[in-house]
Design an enzyme around this catalytic site. Structure first.
Site, PDB file in Angstrom:
ATOM      1  N   GLU A  94       0.811  -1.525   0.418  1.00  0.00           N
ATOM      2  CA  GLU A  94      -0.006   0.125   0.176  1.00  0.00           C
ATOM      3  C   GLU A  94       0.843   1.190  -0.240  1.00  0.00           C
ATOM      4  O   GLU A  94       0.555   2.406   0.837  1.00  0.00           O
ATOM      5  CB  GLU A  94      -0.999  -0.227   1.137  1.00  0.00           C
ATOM      6  CG  GLU A  94      -2.530  -1.175   1.328  1.00  0.00           C
ATOM      7  CD  GLU A  94      -3.705  -1.395   2.005  1.00  0.00           C
ATOM      8  OE1 GLU A  94      -3.095  -0.491   2.258  1.00  0.00           O
ATOM      9  OE2 GLU A  94      -3.933  -1.477   1.399  1.00  0.00           O
ATOM     10  N   GLU A 149      -4.772  -8.998  -0.367  1.00  0.00           N
ATOM     11  CA  GLU A 149      -5.758  -8.485   0.955  1.00  0.00           C
ATOM     12  C   GLU A 149      -7.511  -8.577   0.158  1.00  0.00           C
ATOM     13  O   GLU A 149      -7.722  -7.744  -0.892  1.00  0.00           O
ATOM     14  CB  GLU A 149      -5.426  -7.076   1.374  1.00  0.00           C
ATOM     15  CG  GLU A 149      -3.698  -7.177   2.046  1.00  0.00           C
ATOM     16  CD  GLU A 149      -3.684  -6.420   2.838  1.00  0.00           C
ATOM     17  OE1 GLU A 149      -4.898  -5.332   3.526  1.00  0.00           O
ATOM     18  OE2 GLU A 149      -2.590  -6.393   3.299  1.00  0.00           O
TER      19      GLU A 149
HETATM   20  O1  AHR Z   1      -5.111  -6.237   6.784  1.00  0.00           O
HETATM   21  C1  AHR Z   1      -4.975  -4.705   7.006  1.00  0.00           C
HETATM   22  C2  AHR Z   1      -4.596  -4.162   7.094  1.00  0.00           C
HETATM   23  O2  AHR Z   1      -5.490  -3.553   6.013  1.00  0.00           O
HETATM   24  C3  AHR Z   1      -2.994  -4.033   6.371  1.00  0.00           C
HETATM   25  O3  AHR Z   1      -2.068  -3.428   7.103  1.00  0.00           O
HETATM   26  C4  AHR Z   1      -3.305  -3.266   5.257  1.00  0.00           C
HETATM   27  O4  AHR Z   1      -2.007  -3.410   3.728  1.00  0.00           O
HETATM   28  C5  AHR Z   1      -4.886  -2.462   4.604  1.00  0.00           C
HETATM   29  O5  AHR Z   1      -5.272  -1.176   5.095  1.00  0.00           O
END
Ligand code: AHR
Length: 498
Positions: free
Chosen positions: A182, A305
């Site tokens: 991110e 994710e």
């Molecule tokens: O999964 C939780 C968080 O969500 C992670 O650390 C981040 O990459 C995303 O915003």
């Protein structure tokens, strides 16, 4: 007539068995474990002095449950944590490791007791390939290159000697390395142009040693940020093997009040599934952009994710992201898998956020107790699709409408295992109406499993851990030319068809 007065609806399914298409990459069933809340510490790692049965500090009950899922790949150490992690602090004798503050997740002290060796041991114990995410936000190129040199060569180098002094003679295999996380947000608040240059620079020093080939995964977009994908593909696609995408399903779509994991009505059931279905649209949009620069599809789309994200359980640390898991999460997981199968010509990996005790976890722990969530059972039922060939499915069925929202009532995917067996996975999204389905094919043998529950928020708790669990599916019969199924409301069914 109202929706509730129509007890059942009819649907038809056609399987394009002659048109088997892409291989469903096993890594679509991957996981993500971050240094966050009770995910690593307590959930996976209890230390070798713990009274909780463990092997070299990793809890045996959780490892056994994960082994059953055949977890293909595990992403670590973050997440946002990755861009403030300094790997050298997590090696060597544990009693001498420095502490740090986990600024993203609750401001708690991170002990660094779980580091590279412990992560690699976890991967070896559960049989998963490691996917390590490097620190681009606050780390250096030197740190990155040395980490890879610590893990992968067999030759005599300073980093290899350090690894050997720390107890690991043989190199590890490192098939995947993430260049930051991110980077548009917690990983450095970069613009795509700036990140693309950083990706190129850091990536140059991620080396292939001793026959280990590292696939490099660039930080991708969040949601529908197509411009991020466009810039990354234009500026750096020739140097990457994968580009990531993050997408979370929030019932309300509002980060400050996301909605409860367990206390919800049909409105939030429906809105969560609408958010989940958005994954299909996002994958199509990002792929379109990727196709412009990479028509041969050499760069994989890596959804590293995904999952549901609710308000934390009342009374728990807001920074720990601990949420319960219900039948709604099982339905959301199954829909996501169906979507990943559909896009298997570009999607090469997906990692649920997260593995244990965090967000849409497959396992929850409480001291020495462990439970398998409804999401775990979907991973278990769907693992037959890992590595199989996707079979296109055409579904004709009415819609599921609630207030102003419209969803398909029936969602599915299928695959061919190469040994003559088709697996057909079907989700009935409607919490009230059952569906009578005609599958327009005949089969020699039919068997299956179903996951459902009495209520939309049916869940497993430590006092009742098997409330939601798969059972054999018997509600089918065959005619000369069709297979007739009765799918109850809010259910996930996986059939084995010979
Ligand atoms: O999964 C939780 C968080 O969500 C992670 O650390 C981040 O990459 C995303 O915003």
């Amino acid at each position: 007539m109202s929706r509730t007065e129509i007890a059942k609806v009819e649907g038809t399914i056609r399987l394009a068995t002659g048109h088997a298409s892409n291989r469903i990459h096993p890594n679509i069933y991957g996981h993500f474990a971050e240094h966050l809340g009770r995910g690593i510490y307590e959930g996976l790692w209890v230390g070798d002095n713990s009274r909780i049965p463990n092997t070299r500090g990793l809890r045996n009950d959780v490892v056994a449950a994960l082994k059953r899922l055949q977890v293909p790949v595990l992403r670590w150490p973050g997440g946002c944590f990755a861009d403030e992690y300094h790997w050298q602090h997590g090696i060597g004798p544990r009693e001498g490791r420095p502490q740090m503050i986990n600024t993203h997740w609750g401001g708690v002290v991170e002990s660094n007791q779980f580091g590279t060796h412990e992560f690699m041991d976890l991967c070896e114990q559960i049989g998963a390939a490691p996917y390590v995410c490097g620190n681009v936000g606050s780390g250096s190129v030197e740190e990155t290159t040395q980490w890879v040199e610590y893990m992968t060569p067999s030759s005599d180098t300073p980093m290899v000697r350090l690894r050997q002094r720390n107890g690991r003679a043989e190199p590890w295999r490192l098939p995947y390395f993430g260049v930051g996380n991110e980077s548009w947000g917690c990983g450095g608040n970069m613009r795509p142009e700036h990140y693309a240059d950083n990706f190129r620079r850091y990536n140059t020093f991620v080396k292939n040693y001793s026959g280990n080939r590292v696939e490099r995964i660039a930080c991708g977009a969040s949601g529908d940020d197509i411009r991020w994908t466009e810039v990354l593909m234009r500026e750096a696609s020739s140097q990457m093997n994968g580009l990531s995408l993050h997408w979370y399903s929030l019932p309300t779509g509002n980060w400050s009040l996301k909605g409860s994991a367990t206390q919800f009505g049909e409105e939030e059931w429906c809105s969560t599934l609408v958010q989940t279905m958005k994954m299909d649209e996002l994958l199509s949009k990002h792929q379109l952009e990727m196709d412009r620069y990479d028509p041969e599809r050499k760069v994989g789309l890596v959804i590293d994710e995904w999952g549901t994200w609710y308000d934390v359980e009342p009374g728990t640390n807001p920074g720990f992201l601990y949420q319960q898991n219900t039948l709604r999460d099982a339905i959301a997981a199954a829909i996501n898998f169906n979507i990943f199968h559909k896009h298997s010509n570009r999607v090469t990996m997906a990692n649920i956020a997260q593995m244990v005790n965090v967000l849409q976890a497959v396992i929850l722990t409480e001291e020495d107790r462990m439970l398998l969530t409804p999401t775990y059972h979907v991973f278990d039922m769907y693992r037959v699709h890992q590595g199989a060939t996707s079979v296109p499915v055409t579904i004709e069925a009415p819609e599921y409408r609630f207030s102003s929202r419209t969803l398909p009532i029936l969602h599915g995917s299928a695959s061919h295992d190469g040994a003559g067996c088709i697996h057909l996975s079907l989700v009935n999204l409607d919490p009230i109406r059952g569906i009578n389905v005609r599958v327009l094919h005949s089969f020699i043998r039919v068997s299956g499993q179903i996951l459902t529950g009495g209520a939309m928020n049916a869940m497993n708790t430590f006092s009742s851990p098997s409330e939601v669990a798969p059972v054999p599916f018997f509600d089918f019969r065959q005619t000369n030319d069709a297979l007739l199924l009765e799918l109850p409301p809010k259910s996930v069914t996986v059939l084995e068809l010979l």
